[in-house]
Design a protein around this motif. Structure first.
Motif, PDB file in Angstrom:
ATOM      1  N   ALA A  17      -7.175  -8.178   7.952  1.00  0.00           N
ATOM      2  CA  ALA A  17      -6.297  -8.939   7.065  1.00  0.00           C
ATOM      3  C   ALA A  17      -7.103  -9.820   6.118  1.00  0.00           C
ATOM      4  O   ALA A  17      -6.739  -9.993   4.947  1.00  0.00           O
ATOM      5  N   VAL A  18      -8.217 -10.358   6.612  1.00  0.00           N
ATOM      6  CA  VAL A  18      -9.062 -11.209   5.773  1.00  0.00           C
ATOM      7  C   VAL A  18      -9.841 -10.354   4.776  1.00  0.00           C
ATOM      8  O   VAL A  18     -10.015 -10.733   3.613  1.00  0.00           O
ATOM      9  N   GLY A  76       0.787  -1.221   0.000  1.00  0.00           N
ATOM     10  CA  GLY A  76       0.000   0.000   0.000  1.00  0.00           C
ATOM     11  C   GLY A  76       0.819   1.269   0.000  1.00  0.00           C
ATOM     12  O   GLY A  76       0.403   2.287  -0.550  1.00  0.00           O
ATOM     13  N   GLN A  77       2.024   1.228   0.603  1.00  0.00           N
ATOM     14  CA  GLN A  77       2.782   2.460   0.790  1.00  0.00           C
ATOM     15  C   GLN A  77       3.903   2.676  -0.211  1.00  0.00           C
ATOM     16  O   GLN A  77       4.299   3.810  -0.436  1.00  0.00           O
ATOM     17  N   THR A 136      -2.518   0.927   5.586  1.00  0.00           N
ATOM     18  CA  THR A 136      -1.826   1.228   4.341  1.00  0.00           C
ATOM     19  C   THR A 136      -2.675   0.919   3.111  1.00  0.00           C
ATOM     20  O   THR A 136      -2.593   1.617   2.106  1.00  0.00           O
ATOM     21  N   ALA A 137      -3.484  -0.136   3.182  1.00  0.00           N
ATOM     22  CA  ALA A 137      -4.311  -0.496   2.026  1.00  0.00           C
ATOM     23  C   ALA A 137      -5.523   0.411   1.890  1.00  0.00           C
ATOM     24  O   ALA A 137      -6.003   0.669   0.781  1.00  0.00           O
ATOM     25  N   ASP A 138      -6.019   0.911   3.020  1.00  0.00           N
ATOM     26  CA  ASP A 138      -7.222   1.742   3.015  1.00  0.00           C
ATOM     27  C   ASP A 138      -7.048   2.851   4.047  1.00  0.00           C
ATOM     28  O   ASP A 138      -7.581   2.778   5.155  1.00  0.00           O
ATOM     29  N   PRO A 139      -6.265   3.887   3.710  1.00  0.00           N
ATOM     30  CA  PRO A 139      -5.932   4.932   4.693  1.00  0.00           C
ATOM     31  C   PRO A 139      -7.139   5.665   5.262  1.00  0.00           C
ATOM     32  O   PRO A 139      -7.012   6.350   6.290  1.00  0.00           O
ATOM     33  N   ALA A 140      -8.308   5.556   4.612  1.00  0.00           N
ATOM     34  CA  ALA A 140      -9.488   6.254   5.113  1.00  0.00           C
ATOM     35  C   ALA A 140     -10.136   5.540   6.291  1.00  0.00           C
ATOM     36  O   ALA A 140     -11.053   6.081   6.921  1.00  0.00           O
TER      37      ALA A 140
END
Length: 955
Positions: free
Chosen positions: A809-810, A626-627, A860-864
């Motif tokens: 994580a899932v 993500g980063q 990191t994958a979904d910062p919102a």
């Protein structure tokens, strides 16, 4: 490595050890491969890398190098875009151990640091005192102050703050012969250097008129050795200006005393949008009259790439308002009070009213979070241009050209025409107020024809810069472009530079071949197209391997994975070790070489084992996915590598357990007392530890997942028991094997919360997801499990129910690695946030304050995610603070591996322990592994956010 032989190198390294060198010495293939690249297009492997612990180590390294004829090249963060710290001798890397902030004197406004201190580290230290270090480079998360001194760095705000050399008061240095000295803006402690300094001063006085003629009168007038500023008004030699920008060719820096600047108390940022880049840059000279702190520029390519990245959610509130545009200016005003900022904005408004250049849109924000996100996006422009998943990516070889600001628009227009004529696309960003706009042509360096464009483009841009009164290097140093120095300064001043080099380093021991060589020596500077390039090596990789490991090959060396901040999730193993081999960039380098050697039929075994060792410390946390600006997905490539690696090797016993552990846990969860009795007795723990290397196995929940759902008023469903009527406002929980076996209270609380909010809750009993199989590279077994789970979940797709996953994580796994069709699997926070308009709003409860600890994967994958949780809590009258943390150190499987337990605990201590203790009973954590880790190493296991919301709704 000059004329040194392998024997000389061996004698040198042996002498270092014998002489008491206290740092680390790395001469293994992995370390050399990682040290062979920076953020440039080049690849030069050093013979060895030294990691000194202190100035005494640096002195020993230099003195013995002089004795054995060894070349030394200093290295900091390795963020150079032109190969400044690449050489084929011995690299001396200051970034691992020489990282201490030594003293702070707020009365004098100074701080003293070692060269390996990272800029963000320094500013985090200074911030509580109300100060910051003014040079603001985009690589601030990993750029070291020693490296910034070596390139005389500047960055955003340099129009008012100047360059690095304007903020350095004194420097402790080691000369090429190993002697130490302290230098200031007017003197030196070393008698011999003082004698040399007098000769240099006379030389500069003799050529004063030529210097005035040759050096451009501009903020970014950097030519190496700063001849135009190396004399003080009193006629003394300014050693700081002489050394700043010398790229380690004159001395090795071991300590710096820096001038610090009070932090502006208020600021505001205005984004201006234009039809095209030329219009935006045409406006800069007018806007500069408003006296802003900075005017930064970026083009529509940068914005489009940002919109496709995870960071977009953080800037969309502002940039979503500007619509379609071709060029953008970020105009920032700062001040000690709001009136100063408002006055600046008024000046800007008056200029805009004159309509010199039409705007397509403008938007202003003074919200700290929004401004921070916007500047972070601008800082990531470098990486975004390398993130495009095409054969051509943006490259930095001519990217920091600078001209007087009034010439900028014409310069960029001609620059564009030059690239257009070659059929190249490009992206642009930069510091418009000082005439420095970064232009990155997009090339495929695996293609010989594209590599052949480096020379003609560089020559043409250099000539274009001269035409417009500027320089080809306005910010990022010279490195391999040192061959142009004589073109800019002329033969007489270049001879002066060579005499300066000879005074400091007569035998060309320090970073040889860069900037200038010592007078009376035969050595010449490196030629930018005669140096080995990464692309030429990458071209040897066959297409199949390239497709499988393309993200590693795409790594441009920007070093974002060397992020210093403990609270930043990327990269945990690097943060724990400060070993660049154990970071995504290092692993990408090893992946590249492994695939190259296999493609060419060479012996890949040594590199393969080095890669395996490096991957053993990877947590598979997916933060790099993500980063990393280039999206170097190490966990995915790790899985592919292990799958290939174990085709010809016997897997460890632990892997055979992990292949079946998920299904076993789903079976054992139905007999929790017996399972806990078996798993918890000393004999079982000893067998798991000594036989399989597994520790701290979690306990099974006494209450089954199914019963937890039913006790909360929910209902169970399966493909064979699908109801004809789903009820009012139905939702479907896809229960996972982690919470479903070990943390069922979260399932019950979530089901109860949704029920209280008026939803009809259905749940699919816990299903396997294959995560452990994926992490360990059992790809056939993982794909079989994935296909089975997809088949199960897809049967509910036609019912069009919101599908909710409770474990971050899932959720990420289901959305990115499973093919579930168009319907996205929702996290609980996303579902609640999407439906807030239909949920009752509760009055504020000022006494109810909580702190959220998010899972690093979702962060990191979904910062919102954190902002959505905050909006949900706010809706129900609760205050939710967000803990600033990195990885907790568990990362699922990693924390349960015996050999990693110590590192796991180290990572927990790094950023989780203190915030958890501060939060106390108000701590909430979204991830099962995070809650487990807090219970294992902390004082208590935090609750899931749903528990606080449920308590708020209870009568």
């Amino acid at each position: 490595m000059l004329d040194d032989t392998a024997s000389n190198l061996r004698q040198y390294l042996n002498a270092l050890r014998t002489d008491g060198f206290g740092g680390d010495i790395a001469e293994d293939e992995a370390a050399r491969l990682v040290g062979a690249t920076d953020n440039s297009i080049y690849h030069i492997a050093p013979q060895a890398i030294l990691f000194p612990r202190d100035a005494a180590d640096v002195a020993k390294a230099a003195a013995l190098a002089d004795r054995f004829g060894i070349a030394l090249t200093a290295r900091g963060g390795g963020t150079g875009t032109n190969g400044q710290s690449l050489n084929d001798g011995v690299v001396i890397d200051m970034s691992r151990h020489m990282t201490d902030i030594l003293s702070l004197d707020t009365d004098a406004g100074t701080v003293t640091v070692e060269p390996g201190v990272v800029l963000d580290q320094l500013n985090a230290y200074l911030r509580p005192q109300g100060y910051f270090f003014a040079p603001t480079v985009s690589t601030s998360s990993r750029a070291t102050v020693g490296g910034m001194f070596a390139t005389d760095a500047s960055g955003k705000g340099s129009r008012i703050y100047g360059r690095m050399s304007d903020h350095v008061l004194s420097a402790d240095i080691i000369l090429a012969n190993g002697q130490s000295a302290t230098v200031t803006t007017h003197a030196t402690s070393d008698a011999e250097l003082e004698r040399s300094g007098k000769a240099i001063r006379r030389d500069l006085n003799t050529h004063a008129q030529e210097i005035a003629h040759r050096f451009p009168a501009m903020n970014r007038g950097l030519t190496g050795y700063n001849l135009d500023e190396a004399r003080t008004g009193a006629g003394d030699l300014n050693y700081i200006k002489l050394l700043a920008g010398s790229e380690g060719t004159l001395a090795l820096t071991t300590r710096l005393t820096l001038r610090i600047t009070p932090i502006p108390k208020t600021r505001a940022l205005t984004v201006l949008a234009y039809d095209d880049c030329v219009a935006a840059l045409d406006h800069v000279p007018y806007l500069a009259d408003a006296e802003p702190a900075a005017i930064e520029f970026l083009d529509d390519k940068i914005l489009a790439l940002a919109a496709a990245s995870p960071m977009w959610s953080e800037v969309e509130n502002v940039l979503g308002q500007v619509g379609e545009a071709g060029g953008f200016l970020f105009v920032e005003f700062t001040g000690d009070n709001e009136d100063e900022v408002l006055a600046g904005q008024d000046r800007l408004a008056h200029i805009l009213e004159k309509n010199h250049i039409p705007l397509t849109a403008q938007v202003t924000t003074a919200a700290p979070a929004e401004m921070s996100a916007l500047w972070e996006m601008r800082k990531r422009s470098v990486g975004l241009l390398a993130a495009v998943e095409t054969s051509r990516i943006g490259l930095p070889f001519v990217e920091d050209a600078a001209v007087p600001p009034e010439n900028l628009s014409a310069f960029v227009a001609e620059f564009g025409q030059l690239l257009d004529a070659r059929g190249l696309t490009y992206g642009m960003f930069g510091h418009a107020d000082v005439g420095c706009v970064h232009v990155r042509p997009m090339l495929n360096m695996r293609d010989p024809a594209d590599r052949d464009q480096i020379r003609p483009i560089s020559d043409a841009v250099s000539a274009l810069c001269q035409k417009h009164g500027g320089l080809i290097w306005g910010e990022h140093g010279k490195g391999m472009r040192g061959e142009y120095v004589e073109t800019y300064v002329g033969p007489d001043l270049y001879a002066v530079m060579r005499r300066i080099k000879a005074a400091f380093d007569p035998n060309n021991r320090l970073n040889p071949g860069k900037l200038a060589t010592a007078a009376d020596s035969d050595m010449t500077v490196m030629k930018l197209d005669a140096v080995p390039m990464r692309g030429a090596r990458d071209a040897q990789i066959d297409e199949t391997a390239h497709a499988d490991f393309d993200r590693a090959i795409a790594c441009n060396g920007n070093g974002a994975c060397h992020n210093w901040a403990p609270s930043d999730p990327m990269c945990p193993s690097y943060k724990a070790t400060r070993d660049k081999v154990q970071a995504p960039k290092g692993r990408a380098s090893l992946f590249r070489e492994w695939t190259r050697l296999r493609s060419t039929g060479e012996d890949a075994a040594p590199v393969e084992e080095a890669l395996k060792d490096s991957l053993d410390t990877c947590l598979s946390c997916k933060s790099c996915t993500g980063q990393c600006p280039v999206r170097v997905d190490v966990p995915a490539m790790k899985s592919a590598f292990l799958h290939e690696y174990f085709k010809t090797r016997t897997r460890p016993a632990r892997d055979h357990v992990l292949r079946h552990v998920e299904r076993l846990s789903l079976a054992l969860r139905k007999l929790p007392r017996l399972a806990n009795l078996l798993a918890g007795n000393p004999l079982t723990r000893a067998v798991l530890n000594r036989g399989f290397g597994l520790v701290d196995i979690p306990r099974y929940s006494a209450l089954s997942a199914e019963q937890a759902v039913q006790d909360a008023g929910g209902k169970l469903v399966s493909p064979n028991t699908r109801p004809s009527n789903w009820g009012e406002r139905p939702v479907l929980l896809a229960l996972d094997s982690f919470t479903g076996a070990f943390d069922t209270k979260v399932i019950g609380q979530s089901a109860a919360l949704l029920g209280r909010l008026g939803f009809t809750v259905w749940a699919i009993p816990p299903v396997a997801n294959g995560k452990a199989r994926q992490v360990r590279g059992m790809m056939d077994a993982f794909q079989a499990q994935r296909d089975q789970t997809v088949a199960l979940l897809s049967q509910f797709g036609a019912d069009d129910l919101p599908l909710i996953s409770l474990e971050p994580a899932v959720t990420d796994l289901l959305n990115k690695d499973y093919d579930l069709g168009a319907g996205q699997v929702l996290s609980l926070d996303r579902f609640l946030s999407n439906n807030l308009h239909a949920l009752p709003r509760l009055p504020d409860d000022e006494a109810a304050r909580f702190t959220l600890f998010t899972h690093c994967t979702e962060k990191t994958a979904d910062p919102a995610t954190p902002r959505r949780w905050q909006s949900v809590f706010r809706h129900f009258g609760l205050t939710l603070d967000i803990a600033d943390t990195g990885c907790c150190g568990m990362a699922g499987l990693f924390g349960h591996e015996a050999e990693h337990r110590a590192m796991s605990g180290q990572l927990f201590d790094l950023s989780w322990r203190e915030p958890l203790e501060t939060a106390g009973l108000g701590a909430l954590a979204t991830g099962f592994s995070c809650r487990s880790q807090a219970g294992r190493f902390g004082d208590a296991e935090p609750a899931h956010p749903c528990s606080a919301l449920l308590a708020r709704l209870e009568p």
